[in-house]
Motif scaffolding. Structure first.
Motif, PDB file in Angstrom:
ATOM      1  N   GLU A   1      32.017   9.796  87.674  1.00 37.04           N
ATOM      2  CA  GLU A   1      32.348  10.715  86.593  1.00 37.04           C
ATOM      3  C   GLU A   1      32.349  12.183  87.035  1.00 37.04           C
ATOM      4  N   PHE A   2      31.748  12.465  88.194  1.00 40.00           N
ATOM      5  CA  PHE A   2      31.615  13.875  88.597  1.00 40.00           C
ATOM      6  C   PHE A   2      32.937  14.412  89.149  1.00 40.00           C
ATOM      7  N   ARG A   3      33.006  15.745  89.237  1.00 41.00           N
ATOM      8  CA  ARG A   3      34.141  16.445  89.839  1.00 41.00           C
ATOM      9  C   ARG A   3      33.613  17.317  90.973  1.00 41.00           C
ATOM     10  N   PRO A   4      34.052  17.104  92.194  1.00 38.95           N
ATOM     11  CA  PRO A   4      33.459  17.822  93.344  1.00 38.95           C
ATOM     12  C   PRO A   4      33.526  19.337  93.238  1.00 38.95           C
ATOM     13  N   PHE A   5      34.604  19.887  92.659  1.00 37.31           N
ATOM     14  CA  PHE A   5      34.732  21.344  92.606  1.00 37.31           C
ATOM     15  C   PHE A   5      33.830  21.963  91.535  1.00 37.31           C
ATOM     16  N   GLU A   6      33.361  21.149  90.593  1.00 36.83           N
ATOM     17  CA  GLU A   6      32.480  21.662  89.555  1.00 36.83           C
ATOM     18  C   GLU A   6      31.010  21.415  89.898  1.00 36.83           C
TER      19      GLU A   6
END
Length: 305
Positions: free
Chosen positions: A64-69
């Motif tokens: 569910e995560f976003r690497p840039f955030e």
């Protein structure tokens, strides 16, 4: 800082394999899926994973995560898997067919690029034979912009890290059977994968042909995150023990040929013993002229006295 102590021999071997070494292991790649992925992104992840085998691991769970955030989940998985490269695929209305490619240093994100892919063609689109698993490719970068911009310089460096394969000293001509080309033009990168065919040419040197085998895609850089200069310098450091010892008066040219400089005392060329050659021998006329000149010089000296 928590220091782990192994309880078994297997745990001891695992910690030793992950510890610092003079010659590091081949870089492992984590391939991950986001919460949503398109069909093209899923195929791209599978194809790139097969190209990176056996130095890659495919995580089946969706993330569910976003690497840039938030970089923390990626760094945690890197430490757990002992992987220094990662590939993250996702798809959304704002950023369709998205690939995030990055690398780590000391299990911290060093560089990260978000690439928007277009016109993807996988292995299935090319009905021909493929290269063997784990083969070392020849990387070709076309375009002057690779050296004119810091962004594309770091992207080129990361692509080399990602696709170069195992580090070897020498490569046989027959063993070089794959070529990866990256052409940069007007802010768009065209990536193509070819199989190198060595045909008969009637001479010792074979005739080289390229046959496209996929995958093939065009991508643009949407977002990027570059590490600091100090962190980048730390990542480039080489242990002093494996640095080649510098030899005096020895250098190498662009083709790897060794050039040396020898210091000698000044010599009198006229007194040097050279090889006798017929072409350098004096003719009969030259000898008579020399004798006549010597007699005249001697008679002149006698008359002067």
């Amino acid at each position: 800082m928590v220091v782990l102590k192994p309880k078994t021999q297997q745990g001891k071997r695992v910690l030793e394999s992950r510890g610092p070494k003079l010659l590091e292991n081949n870089k492992k790649t984590m391939v991950m899926k986001g919460a949503k992925t398109s069909d093209a992104v899923s195929k791209a992840l599978k194809d790139l994973y097969s190209m990176k085998k056996p130095d890659a691991v495919m995580l089946s769970k969706r993330n569910e995560f976003r690497p840039f955030e938030d970089e923390t989940p990626v760094e945690g998985l890197s430490s757990k898997m002992d992987a220094s490269l990662f590939l993250f695929g996702s798809h959304s209305k704002k950023r369709p067919h998205n690939l995030v490619m990055g690398r780590m240093f000391n299990h911290q994100v060093l560089d990260m690029f978000e690439l928007g892919t277009e016109g993807y063609k996988g292995f299935d689109s090319f009905k021909n034979s493929k290269t063997a698993m784990g083969s070392k490719p020849c990387l070709i970068f076309n375009g002057t912009d690779w050296e004119n911009s810091l962004l594309y310089k770091r992207l080129k460096n990361m692509l080399i890290d990602f696709f170069r394969g195992p580090v070897v000293e020498k490569v046989r001509l027959v063993g070089l059977e794959q070529a990866l080309t990256f052409t940069l033009s007007e802010g768009r990168v065209y990536a193509r994968n070819y199989k190198i065919l060595l045909k008969k040419s009637g001479s010792k040197k074979p005739r080289v042909e390229l046959e496209e085998i996929g995958p093939s895609f065009d991508f643009i850089v949407r977002r990027h995150k570059l590490g600091s200069e100090s962190m980048y310098k730390d990542a480039l450091k080489v242990p002093r023990a494996i640095k080649p010892k510098k030899k005096k008066n020895v250098s190498h040219d662009a083709f790897g040929s060794k050039l040396g400089r020898i210091h000698m005392q000044k010599q009198d060329v006229k007194k040097m013993q050279l090889r006798k050659m017929k072409g350098l021998k004096q003719t009969r006329q030259e000898k008579l002229a020399k004798l006549k000149a010597n007699k005249q010089a001697k008679s002149g000296q006698d008359s002067g006295e």
